[in-house]
Scaffold this active site. Structure first.
Site, PDB file in Angstrom:
ATOM      1  N   GLU A 297       4.370   0.783 -11.266  1.00  0.00           N
ATOM      2  CA  GLU A 297       4.583   1.750 -10.188  1.00  0.00           C
ATOM      3  C   GLU A 297       6.061   1.834  -9.792  1.00  0.00           C
ATOM      4  O   GLU A 297       6.410   1.829  -8.606  1.00  0.00           O
ATOM      5  CB  GLU A 297       3.709   1.406  -8.981  1.00  0.00           C
ATOM      6  CG  GLU A 297       2.232   1.456  -9.300  1.00  0.00           C
ATOM      7  CD  GLU A 297       1.333   1.289  -8.081  1.00  0.00           C
ATOM      8  OE1 GLU A 297       1.726   0.581  -7.144  1.00  0.00           O
ATOM      9  OE2 GLU A 297       0.230   1.870  -8.091  1.00  0.00           O
ATOM     10  N   ASP A 375      -8.081  -0.092  -9.009  1.00  0.00           N
ATOM     11  CA  ASP A 375      -7.347  -0.350  -7.765  1.00  0.00           C
ATOM     12  C   ASP A 375      -8.253  -0.360  -6.542  1.00  0.00           C
ATOM     13  O   ASP A 375      -8.312   0.622  -5.808  1.00  0.00           O
ATOM     14  CB  ASP A 375      -6.268   0.749  -7.608  1.00  0.00           C
ATOM     15  CG  ASP A 375      -5.182   0.352  -6.632  1.00  0.00           C
ATOM     16  OD1 ASP A 375      -5.193  -0.794  -6.172  1.00  0.00           O
ATOM     17  OD2 ASP A 375      -4.315   1.195  -6.342  1.00  0.00           O
ATOM     18  N   GLU A 403      -7.718  -0.169   2.280  1.00  0.00           N
ATOM     19  CA  GLU A 403      -6.884   0.952   1.831  1.00  0.00           C
ATOM     20  C   GLU A 403      -7.694   2.183   1.398  1.00  0.00           C
ATOM     21  O   GLU A 403      -7.437   3.294   1.850  1.00  0.00           O
ATOM     22  CB  GLU A 403      -5.995   0.480   0.673  1.00  0.00           C
ATOM     23  CG  GLU A 403      -5.161   1.590   0.081  1.00  0.00           C
ATOM     24  CD  GLU A 403      -4.328   1.144  -1.116  1.00  0.00           C
ATOM     25  OE1 GLU A 403      -4.229  -0.068  -1.369  1.00  0.00           O
ATOM     26  OE2 GLU A 403      -3.793   2.033  -1.803  1.00  0.00           O
TER      27      GLU A 403
HETATM   28  C1  GCU Z   1      -1.970   0.322  -4.701  1.00  0.00           C
HETATM   29  C2  GCU Z   1      -1.381   0.697  -3.385  1.00  0.00           C
HETATM   30  C3  GCU Z   1       0.104   0.513  -3.353  1.00  0.00           C
HETATM   31  C4  GCU Z   1       0.440  -0.904  -3.782  1.00  0.00           C
HETATM   32  C5  GCU Z   1      -0.198  -1.201  -5.127  1.00  0.00           C
HETATM   33  C6  GCU Z   1      -0.060  -2.651  -5.521  1.00  0.00           C
HETATM   34  O1  GCU Z   1      -1.587   1.230  -5.675  1.00  0.00           O
HETATM   35  O2  GCU Z   1      -1.696   2.016  -3.092  1.00  0.00           O
HETATM   36  O3  GCU Z   1       0.549   0.757  -2.053  1.00  0.00           O
HETATM   37  O4  GCU Z   1       1.804  -1.085  -3.848  1.00  0.00           O
HETATM   38  O5  GCU Z   1      -1.571  -0.952  -5.066  1.00  0.00           O
HETATM   39  O6  GCU Z   1      -1.050  -3.357  -5.405  1.00  0.00           O
HETATM   40  O7  GCU Z   1       0.994  -3.084  -5.935  1.00  0.00           O
END
Ligand code: GCU
Length: 835
Positions: A297, A375, A403
């Site tokens: 990410e 997730d 979340e």
């Molecule tokens: C999810 C979440 C993110 C977080 C990521 C993670 O995608 O939405 O906010 O950073 O998980 O676990 O690293």
């Protein structure tokens, strides 16, 4: 104390704000039996005020006083054994009081608890173990339990951590309980009172480390001033037996250190990390370790330099090894995908990235694996990575912060969901391989391992944003200690500790909580299709279309004919082949795939018949109606407890459950409308798109209001709403009521967006029957939205409104700021009708 007794004698319950969570030590009557079992003194075998043993003694002293009004003196180190609580380590006890043969072998942090009348001994293998025992004793006292007991208990695994996703500026990623208790404005806060209160809660559920900053880490935590602050945080946690850990940003040597590389094999990088680690340990000599999110990410990682993830992890492992620290290296590694190739499956990523690295990680590295392959969705199969690492220590990652699961504005008790993973048998080599036996190290003989949960408490006195959500934190700690613990048993201990011993309170909250995850799954995403929240925005309300046609890989492949990801080896993404043979065969074959994961593994027509006998589409419709109907009962069940729970918490929860009852209908209709529209297949029960009790706002006579096309379409009934003609025009919507005269609940569906507090009034024949303000962004915990959509859609109900056929209904909306007093529809609901 006197005022409490006074209030109690009047039959009133003092308002509570939730700050003490399950450690409120509420006053209980002391029967004859109780009188005979209260100890007169407390012997602490370590009198240093900052030791967990001393903390244990003080907690017991406070608890006895607060619960039973009894005064016990703390004395130091003299080994009295009658009418006293003795608390210490086994070692300290042997020194002070002589040998003790009856204590069985204890693992690290285990304890032995012996209660025999007034003689109570609480002995830990470590000081924190003794503190856990003290909290156990207090939990019994607070539940009025004076049983004679003598037993030992040890943790299932050494890692029992929580992760906070707190940013240095004080905001919390996916946090729904207010800003950080640790950080503000780039630095550590001065006043650490809340940290101490958090430490107390965590110690009582046997958590032994907390990672204080976000996995999407900011290197500025490592500046000299912030390391000093980190030292202060650690000093607050230490007496509670809790160590501090931190998340690292892989690129820190470059971003903070000014190097021109962060290549994990570069000598300058290695020495930079070793220096900074030395500084960290100067301030926090018992630092638990590092948590690392890399190459995922957008976070930097070793792959920038074509190094492996294990080379990246080992860089930190070597830095912390001399200090006894560990590295929690996250398996949540994936790249954005090209959506034109549906077989490039994000679910495959963890095994694809990590399988071949098995055995390549240093001994003090633990790979932290999210429970499912994607997730934190409402239902996922167990991550197959647990069945692919045999020479690597692992930990499971759970999420207490909800979340994708209602963001604490919906009641969702999570242990039943977690148990579908923890108790799942992966059948490695055809042998029993429960997920919980894998990550605790039993199955593959690993010394390290355990659990981590993303918790994200904030400065709100409820910690998480809602009182009922605290059951998830409590149960998480219990499961980290013993993953075989039972969802209902844990819940009921929490209820008694949090709300008292009343049987109706116990049975009501138990029922609501145990029904809550199935209900949420019912009105969100079914059959393993994922939660169907808006994954491109807030992760809160419904937006099924957001899953597809983008690179995030949470695809559903829904089209006019069918839905589901084909993850078979024979015809799909090959994901099912990541499981050991027995399971791979089950998932590969559509007939043996369980209904609740059907769409995770297979792409089918909407008319495909489930094992249950229903078609997929009819299952969607029915589950959404049943789930939302169940959510309506939560409010009613809770309302039956009025007077049995203090007003503060009663009203706070009532308001949320009221909100959830409305939002569950928004979910239900959005998902049903979306798939009804896509498939063109009617609901056999004729409910979808058929709402006999509704009046659409856009069909009313409008003055100062105009129609507005909502996106996504399925989050508006009709599917059009109305908004005021400008942000200063007062709007009026009027209509004649054609329903039979009678008493109705009047529900108004509107949108409450961030950035304004519109006001609405409802009149019947010019007599006001209700009014409200669009301030939900200040009331509820979920992420607000700046659009009219499934996040901002909300319902308010006015109960017991008397209506005559032909009456005139008028709604007046006053816009405020950017919020144009939006309205979707009104419903006149006869008794028992959900809408
Ligand atoms: C999810 C979440 C993110 C977080 C990521 C993670 O995608 O939405 O906010 O950073 O998980 O676990 O690293």
């Amino acid at each position: 104390m006197r005022s409490l007794f006074f209030l109690a004698s009047l039959g009133l319950v003092a308002a509570e704000n939730g700050l003490d969570g399950w450690l409120r030590y509420a006053s209980l009557p002391c029967s004859h039996e109780c009188q005979s079992k209260l100890p007169a003194s407390i012997v602490v075998l370590n009198a240093t005020k900052t030791s967990p043993i001393y903390v244990a003694g003080s907690e017991i002293q406070d608890g006895l006083k607060s619960i039973y009004g009894s005064h016990a003196q703390i004395s130091k180190s003299q080994c009295k054994t009658s009418s006293s609580v003795v608390v210490g380590t086994v070692e300290q006890y042997r020194k002070a009081c002589g040998s003790l043969s009856e204590i069985p072998e204890l693992a690290e942090d285990g304890f032995w608890l012996s209660i025999d009348g007034r003689k109570i001994r609480i002995l830990g293998s470590t000081e924190r173990g003794a503190l856990y025992g003290a909290f156990e004793y207090l939990s019994m006292l607070a539940q009025g339990n004076f049983s004679t007991v003598s037993y030992a208990t040890s943790p299932s695994a050494p890692i029992r951590w929580v992760n906070q996703w707190d940013n240095m500026d004080g905001r919390i990623e996916r946090g729904y309980g207010g800003p950080s208790i640790f950080f503000n404005n780039g630095a550590i806060v001065d006043d650490l009172t809340r940290v101490k209160q958090y430490a107390r809660l965590l110690a009582s559920i046997r958590i032994n480390a907390v990672v204080v900053n976000n996995v999407n880490a900011n290197a500025t935590l490592l500046t000299p001033d912030n390391l000093k602050g980190l030292g202060r945080i650690a000093d607050v946690f230490r007496p509670y037996g809790i160590q501090v850990g931190i998340s690292l940003n892989f690129a820190s040597p470059e971003d903070l250190g000014g190097l021109d590389t962060f290549d994990p094999l570069d000598p300058s990088v290695i020495s930079w990390w070793s220096n900074i680690t030395e500084q960290v340990y100067q301030h926090v000599p018992d630092m638990a370790g590092y948590l690392v999110k890399a190459d995922s990410e957008g976070q930097p990682g070793p792959q920038t330099y074509n190094r492996t993830l294990s080379e990246g992890a080992n860089l930190f492992a070597k830095a912390v090894q001399p200090y006894g620290g560990i590295v929690m290296f996250r398996a949540f590694v994936y790249n954005k995908l090209n959506e034109s190739n549906w077989t490039a499956d994000r679910a495959n990523a963890a095994v694809d990235f990590f399988k071949d690295l098995d055995g390549e990680f240093d001994e003090n590295v633990v790979v932290q694996i999210k429970y499912g392959p994607i997730d934190f969705q409402v239902r996922e199969p167990a991550s197959p990575l647990f069945a692919n690492l045999f020479n690597t220590s692992t930990a499971i990652e759970l999420q207490v912060t909800q979340e994708y699961l209602g963001q604490q504005s919906h009641l969702v008790y999570l242990p039943p969901l977690w148990k579908t993973i923890l108790d799942f048998d992966l059948r490695v080599d055809g042998k029993s391989s429960l997920v919980r036996d894998v990550y605790t190290g039993k199955r593959f003989n690993r010394k390290l391992g355990g659990s981590a949960a993303v918790v994200n408490v904030g400065t709100n006195t409820t910690w998480l944003g809602s009182h009922l959500a605290m059951s998830n934190l409590y149960a998480y700690g219990r499961l980290a200690w013993n993953p075989a613990d039972d969802a209902t048993t844990m819940l009921q201990d929490w209820i008694r500790l949090t709300f008292g011993l009343d049987q109706t309170v116990l049975s009501t909250i138990t029922k609501m909580s145990m029904e809550s995850w199935p209900a949420y799954e019912g009105y969100s995403g079914n059959l393993g299709i994922q939660t169907l929240t808006d994954i491109l925005y807030t992760h809160y309300g419904p937006n099924p279309a957001s899953q597809d046609n983008n690179g995030w890989g949470q695809w559903t492949r829904a089209d006019h004919n069918g839905i589901g990801m084909d993850r078979t080896v024979s015809n799909g993404t090959g994901f099912s082949g990541q499981y050991p043979d027995e399971l791979a065969t089950i998932y590969e074959n559509i007939d043996s795939t369980p209904d609740d994961l059907l769409l995770w593994f297979h792409h089918v027509n909407y008319t495909y018949q489930l094992h249950s006998g229903k078609t997929v589409i009819q299952h969607f419709y029915d589950a959404h109606y049943t789930g939302a109907a169940t959510a309506q009962t939560f409010r009613t069940q809770w309302a039956s407890l009025e007077g049995k729970i203090d007003d503060g918490r009663y009203n706070h929860v009532l308001r949320r459950l009221d909100y959830q009852s409305g939002h569950s209908i928004i979910w239900r209709d959005a998902i049903n409308n979306f798939y009804h529209n896509l498939s063109g297949i009617p609901d056999t029960a004729k409910r979808v798109n058929h709402h006999p009790w509704r009046i659409e706002a856009e069909s009313m006579k409008l003055d100062g209001y105009k129609p507005y096309t909502v996106s996504p379409f399925e989050t508006a009934s009709g599917p059009v709403a109305i908004v005021t003609a400008s942000n200063t025009t007062v709007g009026t919507a009027t209509t004649k009521i054609n329903f039979a005269s009678g008493t109705y609940d009047l529900a108004v569906n509107y949108y409450d967006i961030f950035g304004g507090q519109s006001q609405w009034q409802v009149y019947l024949n010019d007599k006001q029957v209700g009014e409200w303000v669009g301030n939900s962004e200040d009331v509820y915990s979920h992420t607000p939205s700046i659009y009219l959509d499934g996040h901002s859609a909300i319902r308010i109900k006015f109960r017991g409104v008397k209506v005559k056929k032909g009456d005139t209904l008028k709604i007046v909306g006053r816009p405020d700021g950017v919020e144009p007093a939006p309205l979707d529809y009104v419903s006149f609901l006869p008794e028992g009708v959900v809408d």
